[in-house]
Design a protein around this motif. Structure first.
Motif, PDB file in Angstrom:
ATOM      1  N   GLY A   1       0.814  -1.109   0.062  1.00  0.00           N
ATOM      2  CA  GLY A   1      -0.030  -0.111   0.004  1.00  0.00           C
ATOM      3  C   GLY A   1       0.771   1.374   0.033  1.00  0.00           C
ATOM      4  N   GLU A   2       2.211   1.051   0.147  1.00  0.00           N
ATOM      5  CA  GLU A   2       2.998   2.135  -0.054  1.00  0.00           C
ATOM      6  C   GLU A   2       3.094   2.719  -1.181  1.00  0.00           C
ATOM      7  N   ARG A   3       2.909   3.951  -1.672  1.00  0.00           N
ATOM      8  CA  ARG A   3       2.920   4.241  -3.171  1.00  0.00           C
ATOM      9  C   ARG A   3       4.232   4.688  -3.509  1.00  0.00           C
ATOM     10  N   ASP A   4       4.536   5.095  -4.959  1.00  0.00           N
ATOM     11  CA  ASP A   4       5.804   5.449  -5.567  1.00  0.00           C
ATOM     12  C   ASP A   4       5.592   6.994  -5.374  1.00  0.00           C
ATOM     13  N   ILE A   5       6.911   7.575  -5.517  1.00  0.00           N
ATOM     14  CA  ILE A   5       6.819   8.971  -5.634  1.00  0.00           C
ATOM     15  C   ILE A   5       6.898   9.204  -7.168  1.00  0.00           C
ATOM     16  N   ILE A   6       5.667  10.054  -7.593  1.00  0.00           N
ATOM     17  CA  ILE A   6       5.351  10.257  -8.782  1.00  0.00           C
ATOM     18  C   ILE A   6       6.126  11.652  -9.311  1.00  0.00           C
ATOM     19  N   VAL A   7       6.732  11.521 -10.572  1.00  0.00           N
ATOM     20  CA  VAL A   7       7.377  12.599 -11.182  1.00  0.00           C
ATOM     21  C   VAL A   7       6.803  12.909 -12.360  1.00  0.00           C
ATOM     22  N   ALA A   8       6.355  13.968 -12.896  1.00  0.00           N
ATOM     23  CA  ALA A   8       5.634  14.116 -14.089  1.00  0.00           C
ATOM     24  C   ALA A   8       6.868  15.166 -14.728  1.00  0.00           C
ATOM     25  N   VAL A   9       7.155  14.318 -15.881  1.00  0.00           N
ATOM     26  CA  VAL A   9       8.391  15.089 -16.991  1.00  0.00           C
ATOM     27  C   VAL A   9       7.619  15.553 -18.010  1.00  0.00           C
ATOM     28  N   ASP A  10       7.828  16.885 -18.056  1.00  0.00           N
ATOM     29  CA  ASP A  10       7.167  17.615 -19.250  1.00  0.00           C
ATOM     30  C   ASP A  10       8.355  17.999 -20.300  1.00  0.00           C
ATOM     31  N   ALA A  11       8.164  17.473 -21.589  1.00  0.00           N
ATOM     32  CA  ALA A  11       9.353  18.101 -22.618  1.00  0.00           C
ATOM     33  C   ALA A  11       8.647  19.094 -23.285  1.00  0.00           C
ATOM     34  N   GLY A  12       9.196  20.292 -23.215  1.00  0.00           N
ATOM     35  CA  GLY A  12       8.440  21.479 -23.666  1.00  0.00           C
ATOM     36  C   GLY A  12       8.210  21.476 -25.124  1.00  0.00           C
TER      37      GLY A  12
ATOM     38  N   THR B   1      14.640   3.710 -10.504  1.00  0.00           N
ATOM     39  CA  THR B   1      14.796   3.984  -9.017  1.00  0.00           C
ATOM     40  C   THR B   1      13.757   3.442  -8.257  1.00  0.00           C
ATOM     41  N   GLU B   2      13.943   2.496  -7.270  1.00  0.00           N
ATOM     42  CA  GLU B   2      13.038   1.963  -6.509  1.00  0.00           C
ATOM     43  C   GLU B   2      12.248   2.826  -5.720  1.00  0.00           C
ATOM     44  N   GLY B   3      10.828   2.681  -5.970  1.00  0.00           N
ATOM     45  CA  GLY B   3       9.928   3.639  -5.023  1.00  0.00           C
ATOM     46  C   GLY B   3       9.596   4.895  -5.757  1.00  0.00           C
ATOM     47  N   MET B   4      10.114   5.008  -7.169  1.00  0.00           N
ATOM     48  CA  MET B   4       9.589   6.230  -7.952  1.00  0.00           C
ATOM     49  C   MET B   4       9.059   5.882  -9.201  1.00  0.00           C
ATOM     50  N   ARG B   5       8.402   6.725  -9.843  1.00  0.00           N
ATOM     51  CA  ARG B   5       7.699   6.342 -11.044  1.00  0.00           C
ATOM     52  C   ARG B   5       7.648   7.736 -11.860  1.00  0.00           C
ATOM     53  N   ALA B   6       8.090   7.772 -13.007  1.00  0.00           N
ATOM     54  CA  ALA B   6       7.995   8.988 -14.044  1.00  0.00           C
ATOM     55  C   ALA B   6       6.699   8.982 -14.693  1.00  0.00           C
ATOM     56  N   ILE B   7       6.098  10.062 -15.297  1.00  0.00           N
ATOM     57  CA  ILE B   7       4.876  10.113 -16.127  1.00  0.00           C
ATOM     58  C   ILE B   7       5.491  10.979 -17.219  1.00  0.00           C
ATOM     59  N   LEU B   8       5.710  10.760 -18.484  1.00  0.00           N
ATOM     60  CA  LEU B   8       6.054  11.660 -19.492  1.00  0.00           C
ATOM     61  C   LEU B   8       4.879  12.340 -19.868  1.00  0.00           C
ATOM     62  N   ILE B   9       4.686  13.835 -19.928  1.00  0.00           N
ATOM     63  CA  ILE B   9       3.478  14.521 -20.551  1.00  0.00           C
ATOM     64  C   ILE B   9       3.424  14.439 -21.994  1.00  0.00           C
ATOM     65  N   ARG B  10       4.523  14.268 -22.834  1.00  0.00           N
ATOM     66  CA  ARG B  10       4.043  14.061 -23.888  1.00  0.00           C
ATOM     67  C   ARG B  10       5.266  12.891 -24.294  1.00  0.00           C
TER      68      ARG B  10
ATOM     69  N   LYS C   1      -1.558  12.326 -10.087  1.00  0.00           N
ATOM     70  CA  LYS C   1      -1.280  12.451  -8.598  1.00  0.00           C
ATOM     71  C   LYS C   1       0.233  12.800  -8.454  1.00  0.00           C
ATOM     72  N   ALA C   2       0.786  13.582  -9.307  1.00  0.00           N
ATOM     73  CA  ALA C   2       2.475  13.774  -9.189  1.00  0.00           C
ATOM     74  C   ALA C   2       2.808  14.569  -8.233  1.00  0.00           C
ATOM     75  N   ASP C   3       3.761  14.113  -7.611  1.00  0.00           N
ATOM     76  CA  ASP C   3       4.468  14.776  -6.492  1.00  0.00           C
ATOM     77  C   ASP C   3       5.249  16.065  -6.975  1.00  0.00           C
ATOM     78  N   LEU C   4       5.822  15.891  -8.106  1.00  0.00           N
ATOM     79  CA  LEU C   4       6.638  17.080  -8.776  1.00  0.00           C
ATOM     80  C   LEU C   4       6.435  16.896 -10.126  1.00  0.00           C
TER      81      LEU C   4
ATOM     82  N   PRO D   1      10.645  12.721   2.057  1.00  0.00           N
ATOM     83  CA  PRO D   1       9.517  11.948   1.258  1.00  0.00           C
ATOM     84  C   PRO D   1       8.188  12.425   1.292  1.00  0.00           C
ATOM     85  N   PRO D   2       7.412  12.241   0.553  1.00  0.00           N
ATOM     86  CA  PRO D   2       5.941  12.450   0.895  1.00  0.00           C
ATOM     87  C   PRO D   2       5.187  11.520   1.515  1.00  0.00           C
ATOM     88  N   ASP D   3       4.080  11.958   2.375  1.00  0.00           N
ATOM     89  CA  ASP D   3       3.642  10.910   3.163  1.00  0.00           C
ATOM     90  C   ASP D   3       2.967   9.618   2.429  1.00  0.00           C
ATOM     91  N   GLY D   4       3.140   8.469   2.943  1.00  0.00           N
ATOM     92  CA  GLY D   4       2.646   7.412   2.338  1.00  0.00           C
ATOM     93  C   GLY D   4       3.445   6.610   1.181  1.00  0.00           C
TER      94      GLY D   4
END
Length: 443
Positions: free
Chosen positions: A152-163, A197-206, A225-228, A384-387
């Motif tokens: 139930g412990e979630r990943d830290i989500i980083v949204a990566v946006d290529a301009g 990286t364990e415990g992290m996940r990236a989302i590519l905006i495009r 639900k990005a943390d950054l 680190p973000p909670d949870g």
């Protein structure tokens, strides 16, 4: 035939000739080219026009079609040779026009779509354009990422946006490099490092060469639900002289530097190229931002953005020249999310010939991605973000401030843990440590 009748006949003949020539000359516009930009959630069709298009359109069903009538336009382009990789658009073809001086285009559609059609004025490197946006209905391509943790412990989500992207090339270097291509490569490299990286996940905006609206970028980050949110760009200026990387955060007021004003102007320019009317001066956007600044969550976002920016500048300074050694502030639309810490990274000046060459060098792009990854992980290990899995690790782990004469092997022996685990916990690429450095010691 009398002279009077002959004169009348000549007038009628001349009038008919004028009508015929008028109908031919009336076709004062033409389609110079067609570009189709598919994305996971939409397809954009762009008609390059010789002058401002005069158009009407309507929809038909069984089968689904979008019909566009262009007045006073010549049919000179072969549509069968247009490249089309869209899942939404099946075929683009001509049909019988309303009148001899116009052109009728038919877009055969594979599914129900929301349609938006608008004209754009000339903006370098383009002339007049007619833009047709076909947005898929539903949530295709926008799945929310689930946690990988059974506990139930979630990943830290980083949204990566290529301009930029698609219709909007961004800045163009002297050698012809497009900013949109360079930053997409860097964004993908960064996303790969985050996903490894364990415990992290990236989302590519495009994920490809298509445009995403400025406000849509923050919406996608929020949906996942990005943390950054990290927006990657390559800088440019009027002259080739300026150089170096910089990191930007949201300004509570308008930009207070010439470069900041230039960046804001460039973002408006990108909106005209790719988004039409999604400009931060828009009344609704200003009202949204004003309300958001009243929310306490903005304080957290701003402070987090600033701290991550400071960490990133340290790492970038080790691999490239810095244009600014402190986080810069500007009112950029991609940074205005009240609930998501957001930074914009200018990786260098593509308008500078030397830095354009660097940005086209894969090793340099890898170094930029590594610097961003290092700064982001270093911050989240500390805060680190909670949870999240990292929040639990922080509770369980110990910390040690390196003293003179201490080494990783000595610390590993003292705490009864392997050197490799200490390196992994601190994202270290070598066995070197510095006096005063605070290390996480896993239990």
């Amino acid at each position: 035939m009398t002279a009077k009748c002959l004169t009348k006949l000549l007038f009628v003949t001349a009038g008919l000739m004028l009508l015929v020539s008028g109908s031919v000359l009336g076709a004062s516009n033409k389609i110079d080219g067609v570009r189709i930009w598919p994305s996971p959630t939409s397809t954009r069709v762009v008609l390059d026009m010789q002058s401002k298009p005069d158009f009407t359109y309507f929809n038909l069903n069984n089968p689904r079609r979008l019909v566009i009538d262009l007045a006073n336009t010549e049919k000179t382009l072969n549509l069968s040779q247009i490249s089309n990789d869209s899942d939404v658009l099946g075929k683009l073809r001509y049909s019988s026009p309303k009148n001899a001086s116009g052109v009728r285009l038919v877009l055969e559609l594979n599914e129900d779509v929301n349609t938006e059609i608008f004209a754009l004025p000339p903006t370098k490197p383009y002339q007049d354009r007619l833009v047709i946006d076909l947005e898929r209905k539903g949530d295709q391509g926008e799945r929310v990422v689930k946690s990988r943790k059974d506990s139930g412990e979630r990943d830290i989500i980083v949204a990566v946006d290529a301009g930029h992207g698609g219709e909007d090339p961004g800045s163009i270097g002297a050698a012809g490099s497009y900013e949109k291509n360079v930053v997409l490569s860097i964004a993908k490299l960064l996303a790969d490092k985050i996903n490894d990286t364990e415990g992290m996940r990236a989302i590519l905006i495009r994920t490809g060469d298509y445009y995403v609206g400025l406000n849509k970028r923050t919406e996608l980050a929020r949906k996942h639900k990005a943390d950054l949110l990290v927006s990657v760009h390559a800088d440019a200026f009027r002259t080739p002289g300026p150089s170096g990387a910089s990191v930007w955060v949201l300004s509570m007021r308008r930009a207070n530097s010439e470069l900041g004003r230039w960046l804001e102007s460039t973002e408006k320019h990108s909106a005209l190229l790719g988004g039409a009317a999604q400009v931060i001066e828009d009344t609704a956007s200003e009202r949204y931002l004003t309300q958001a600044l009243l929310d306490m969550s903005m304080d957290h976002s701003l402070s987090t953005s600033y701290e991550i920016s400071r960490e990133l500048i340290k790492d970038l300074d080790e691999i490239t020249h810095m244009h600014k050694h402190k986080p810069q502030a500007a009112s950029l639309a991609v940074l205005t999310s009240p609930d998501i810490p957001s930074i914009l990274v200018e990786t260098g000046f593509i308008s500078n010939p030397r830095e354009e060459k660097n940005l086209n060098w894969l090793k340099f792009r890898q170094n930029l991605a590594s610097a961003m990854h290092s700064a982001i992980t270093r911050y989240f290990r500390r805060m680190p973000p909670d949870g999240t899995l990292w929040a639990r690790h922080k509770r369980e782990n110990r910390h040690h401030k390196v003293a003179r004469g201490e080494s990783l092997s000595l610390l590993a022996q003292r705490y009864n843990v392997s050197v490799s685990r200490i390196k992994s916990a601190n994202n270290l690429s070598s066995d070197m440590v510095k006096v005063g450095q605070v290390l996480t010691i896993p239990r």
